[in-house]
Design an enzyme around this catalytic site. Structure first.
Site, PDB file in Angstrom:
ATOM      1  CB  SER A   1      65.125  60.638  51.995  1.00 11.82           C
ATOM      2  OG  SER A   1      65.643  59.471  51.381  1.00 11.82           O
TER       3      SER A   1
ATOM      4  CD  GLU B   1      61.804  52.596  56.128  1.00  7.56           C
ATOM      5  OE1 GLU B   1      61.888  52.368  54.911  1.00  7.56           O
ATOM      6  OE2 GLU B   1      61.887  51.712  57.004  1.00  7.56           O
TER       7      GLU B   1
ATOM      8  CG  ASP C   1      57.757  41.530  54.155  1.00  4.92           C
ATOM      9  OD1 ASP C   1      57.978  40.832  53.143  1.00  4.92           O
ATOM     10  OD2 ASP C   1      58.619  42.202  54.729  1.00  4.92           O
TER      11      ASP C   1
ATOM     12  CG  PHE D   1      65.611  42.159  58.815  1.00  4.58           C
ATOM     13  CD1 PHE D   1      64.238  41.950  58.862  1.00  4.58           C
ATOM     14  CD2 PHE D   1      66.140  42.836  57.715  1.00  4.58           C
ATOM     15  CE1 PHE D   1      63.412  42.415  57.838  1.00  4.58           C
ATOM     16  CE2 PHE D   1      65.320  43.303  56.689  1.00  4.58           C
ATOM     17  CZ  PHE D   1      63.952  43.093  56.763  1.00  4.58           C
TER      18      PHE D   1
ATOM     19  CG  HIS E   1      65.712  56.036  51.874  1.00  9.34           C
ATOM     20  ND1 HIS E   1      64.868  57.078  52.196  1.00  9.34           N
ATOM     21  CD2 HIS E   1      65.074  54.903  52.305  1.00  9.34           C
ATOM     22  CE1 HIS E   1      63.780  56.607  52.786  1.00  9.34           C
ATOM     23  NE2 HIS E   1      63.878  55.299  52.869  1.00  9.34           N
TER      24      HIS E   1
HETATM   25  P1  FAD Z   1      58.479  43.180  44.657  1.00  9.92           P
HETATM   26  O1  FAD Z   1      59.700  43.918  44.225  1.00  9.92           O
HETATM   27  O2  FAD Z   1      57.256  43.342  43.859  1.00  9.92           O
HETATM   28  O3  FAD Z   1      58.836  41.640  44.777  1.00  9.92           O
HETATM   29  C1  FAD Z   1      60.038  41.240  45.421  1.00  9.92           C
HETATM   30  C2  FAD Z   1      60.827  40.319  44.500  1.00  9.92           C
HETATM   31  O4  FAD Z   1      60.069  39.116  44.337  1.00  9.92           O
HETATM   32  C3  FAD Z   1      61.039  40.878  43.103  1.00  9.92           C
HETATM   33  O5  FAD Z   1      62.179  41.697  43.016  1.00  9.92           O
HETATM   34  C4  FAD Z   1      61.099  39.604  42.298  1.00  9.92           C
HETATM   35  O6  FAD Z   1      62.371  39.029  42.375  1.00  9.92           O
HETATM   36  C5  FAD Z   1      60.099  38.715  42.990  1.00  9.92           C
HETATM   37  N1  FAD Z   1      58.735  38.889  42.409  1.00  9.92           N
HETATM   38  C6  FAD Z   1      57.625  39.307  43.064  1.00  9.92           C
HETATM   39  N2  FAD Z   1      56.557  39.334  42.231  1.00  9.92           N
HETATM   40  C7  FAD Z   1      57.008  38.907  41.035  1.00  9.92           C
HETATM   41  C8  FAD Z   1      56.392  38.697  39.775  1.00  9.92           C
HETATM   42  N3  FAD Z   1      55.099  38.922  39.574  1.00  9.92           N
HETATM   43  N4  FAD Z   1      57.168  38.264  38.750  1.00  9.92           N
HETATM   44  C9  FAD Z   1      58.479  38.015  38.926  1.00  9.92           C
HETATM   45  N5  FAD Z   1      59.117  38.198  40.103  1.00  9.92           N
HETATM   46  C10 FAD Z   1      58.396  38.635  41.142  1.00  9.92           C
HETATM   47  N6  FAD Z   1      57.184  45.990  53.795  1.00  9.92           N
HETATM   48  C11 FAD Z   1      56.068  46.342  54.470  1.00  9.92           C
HETATM   49  O7  FAD Z   1      55.229  45.490  54.815  1.00  9.92           O
HETATM   50  N7  FAD Z   1      55.837  47.655  54.810  1.00  9.92           N
HETATM   51  C12 FAD Z   1      56.686  48.647  54.459  1.00  9.92           C
HETATM   52  O8  FAD Z   1      56.443  49.817  54.776  1.00  9.92           O
HETATM   53  C13 FAD Z   1      57.861  48.310  53.721  1.00  9.92           C
HETATM   54  N8  FAD Z   1      58.729  49.267  53.292  1.00  9.92           N
HETATM   55  C14 FAD Z   1      59.786  48.908  52.485  1.00  9.92           C
HETATM   56  C15 FAD Z   1      60.598  49.930  51.948  1.00  9.92           C
HETATM   57  C16 FAD Z   1      61.658  49.614  51.101  1.00  9.92           C
HETATM   58  C17 FAD Z   1      62.502  50.718  50.528  1.00  9.92           C
HETATM   59  C18 FAD Z   1      61.926  48.242  50.782  1.00  9.92           C
HETATM   60  C19 FAD Z   1      63.060  47.882  49.884  1.00  9.92           C
HETATM   61  C20 FAD Z   1      61.122  47.243  51.315  1.00  9.92           C
HETATM   62  C21 FAD Z   1      60.049  47.549  52.157  1.00  9.92           C
HETATM   63  N9  FAD Z   1      59.196  46.575  52.681  1.00  9.92           N
HETATM   64  C22 FAD Z   1      58.078  46.929  53.403  1.00  9.92           C
HETATM   65  C23 FAD Z   1      59.489  45.150  52.469  1.00  9.92           C
HETATM   66  C24 FAD Z   1      58.736  44.613  51.259  1.00  9.92           C
HETATM   67  O9  FAD Z   1      57.352  44.738  51.426  1.00  9.92           O
HETATM   68  C25 FAD Z   1      59.097  43.136  51.126  1.00  9.92           C
HETATM   69  O10 FAD Z   1      60.446  42.981  50.762  1.00  9.92           O
HETATM   70  C26 FAD Z   1      58.194  42.361  50.191  1.00  9.92           C
HETATM   71  O11 FAD Z   1      58.498  40.966  50.351  1.00  9.92           O
HETATM   72  C27 FAD Z   1      58.372  42.743  48.753  1.00  9.92           C
HETATM   73  O12 FAD Z   1      57.720  43.920  48.410  1.00  9.92           O
HETATM   74  P2  FAD Z   1      58.129  44.721  47.054  1.00  9.92           P
HETATM   75  O13 FAD Z   1      57.060  45.627  46.652  1.00  9.92           O
HETATM   76  O14 FAD Z   1      59.455  45.282  47.177  1.00  9.92           O
HETATM   77  O15 FAD Z   1      58.109  43.446  46.122  1.00  9.92           O
END
Ligand code: FAD
Length: 290
Positions: A9, A11, A103, A212, A261
Site C-alpha cells: 500500500s 501513503e 501531531d 525528522f 506500507h
Molecule cells: P498514539 O499511538 O495514540 O500515541 C503515541 C504514543 O504516545 C503511544 O504509543 C504511547 O506511547 C503514548 N501515549 C499517547 N497517549 C497515551 C495514553 N493515553 N496512555 C499511555 N500512553 C499514551 N500525524 C498527522 O498529523 N497526520 C497524519 O496524517 C499522520 N499519519 C500517520 C500515519 C502513520 C502510519 C503513523 C505511524 C503516524 C502518523 N502521524 C500523522 C503521526 C502521528 O500523528 C504522531 O506520531 C502523533 O504524535 C501520535 O499519534 P498516534 O495516533 O499514533 O498516537
C-alpha cells in the site's frame, strides 16, 4: 522457490498547489499499476489540511479506481467536528480511515485535547468503531514514540487501540529490520494478533529523513549515516536508497512479513524501483486520471 510478491500500500499527502497536484497524480499513475491494497492520504499536522485531505481523498476515490484510506486526527477539533469529517469521507465513498491522535500545531509544545475533543487515538478509534461502518487502521511505533512513558508503552497502547476496535496497524518507518521484528515479537507476547504492517520509507533525502528521525528521537545507525555521506559525495544516493530499502524488505519477507506500507512522499520513483525489485510488477492497465 521464490516467495510470492508482497501485498503493498502507499501513503500520499494532499497537494497544496497546482504543481503539487500534478506531482500527486503522476505518483498515483506511476504506482497504481502495482495494484496496491489501498492508498492513504495524510491529514496535516495540527489538523491543517482538513479540506485538502477531503478533496484529495474524494478525487482519488472517484478517478483512480483504487481503494482509498483517509487519515483523520483529533487535533484542534471537537468530537462532533471530527466525526462529521469521518461522515464526509464516508459520503465521498471512503470507509477506510487511518485514525490518529495527530501531531499538534508546530510550536505548540505538545498535544492538548480540544476542550470538547477526543482525548487521544483510543477514544477516537472507539467512536469510529461504534459507527460500525469503517475499516480502521492505526499508527504503531517500533522505535519508541517520543511520548512513550516507559519501555513497552507503545505495545500496551497499541493493544488498547486494537481493543477499542482497530483492524490493522501501520508502523512508523524504521531503519533496520530487527527494530520491526522485535516490536512484532513484543506485540505477540502481549496477545496482539491483528495485522501489524511495517511502514517503509525509501530514503530520497537523507538530510530530511535524519532531521525528522532526530525530532522523533528515533536512533540513527552510524553505518547508515556514513553510507549516505559516501553515496551523496559520489552522486549515488538513489541507488543506495533502493538497494538498502530492498534489502530491508527482503529480510522482513524472510521473517514472514507479507504486507508492506510505503511512505511515498508523493515521489514514486524509489518506491516503484523497490517494489519491482521485490517482484511486485504492474498488474493492471493504467487508469485514466483526471
Ligand atoms: P498514539 O499511538 O495514540 O500515541 C503515541 C504514543 O504516545 C503511544 O504509543 C504511547 O506511547 C503514548 N501515549 C499517547 N497517549 C497515551 C495514553 N493515553 N496512555 C499511555 N500512553 C499514551 N500525524 C498527522 O498529523 N497526520 C497524519 O496524517 C499522520 N499519519 C500517520 C500515519 C502513520 C502510519 C503513523 C505511524 C503516524 C502518523 N502521524 C500523522 C503521526 C502521528 O500523528 C504522531 O506520531 C502523533 O504524535 C501520535 O499519534 P498516534 O495516533 O499514533 O498516537
Amino acid at each position: 522457490m521464490t516467495a510470492p510478491a508482497p501485498a503493498i500500500s502507499f501513503e500520499f499527502f494532499p497537494p497544496q498547489n497546482m504543481a503539487a497536484t500534478f506531482r500527486l497524480w503522476d505518483a498515483v499513475q506511476t504506482l497504481s499499476p502495482l495494484d496496491p491494497r489501498f492508498v492513504s492520504v495524510t491529514y496535516g499536522a495540527g489538523g491543517t489540511t482538513r479540506d485538502l485531505t477531503l478533496e484529495a481523498v474524494g478525487a482519488l476515490h472517484a478517478s483512480s479506481g483504487l481503494k482509498v484510506a483517509a487519515h483523520l486526527t483529533c487535533v484542534s477539533a471537537t468530537k462532533a467536528e471530527t466525526l462529521a469529517l469521518a461522515d464526509q469521507f464516508a459520503a465521498a465513498g471512503v470507509s477506510d480511515i487511518v485514525a490518529l491522535r495527530g501531531d499538534p500545531p508546530k510550536g505548540s509544545g505538545g498535544f492538548t485535547p480540544h476542550p470538547e475533543g477526543f482525548s487521544g487515538s483510543v477514544e477516537l478509534i472507539g467512536a469510529l468503531a461504534a459507527k460500525g461502518t469503517f475499516n480502521i487502521r492505526v499508527g504503531a511505533y517500533p522505535d519508541p514514540h517520543p511520548e512513550a512513558a516507559y519501555e513497552g508503552a507503545d505495545v500496551d497502547h497499541l493493544k488498547a487501540k486494537f481493543d477499542a476496535g482497530a483492524d490493522e496497524a501501520l508502523t512508523q518507518f524504521f531503519f533496520e529490520p530487527e527494530t520491526f521484528l522485535r516490536f512484532r515479537d513484543a506485540c505477540a507476547a502481549k496477545g496482539i494478533d491483528k495485522p501489524i504492517v511495517p511502514g517503509i520509507l525509501p530514503i530520497e533525502n537523507w538530510k530530511g529523513v535524519k532531521s525528522f528521525a532526530q525530532r522523533c528521537g528515533a536512533p540513527i545507525p552510524q553505518w547508515l549515516d556514513d553510507a549516505f555521506a559516501t553515496a551523496e559525495r559520489d552522486g549515488r544516493a538513489d541507488l543506495l536508497a533502493v538497494a538498502l530499502c530492498t534489502e530491508m524488505c527482503t529480510k522482513l519477507r524472510e521473517e514472514g512479513v507479507d504486507t508492506l506500507h510505503f511512505y511515498t512522499l508523493n515521489r514514486p520513483e524509489l518506491t516503484r524501483d523497490v517494489c519491482h525489485a521485490l517482484g511486485v510488477t504492474p498488474k493492471v492497465a493504467l487508469q485514466e486520471v483526471a
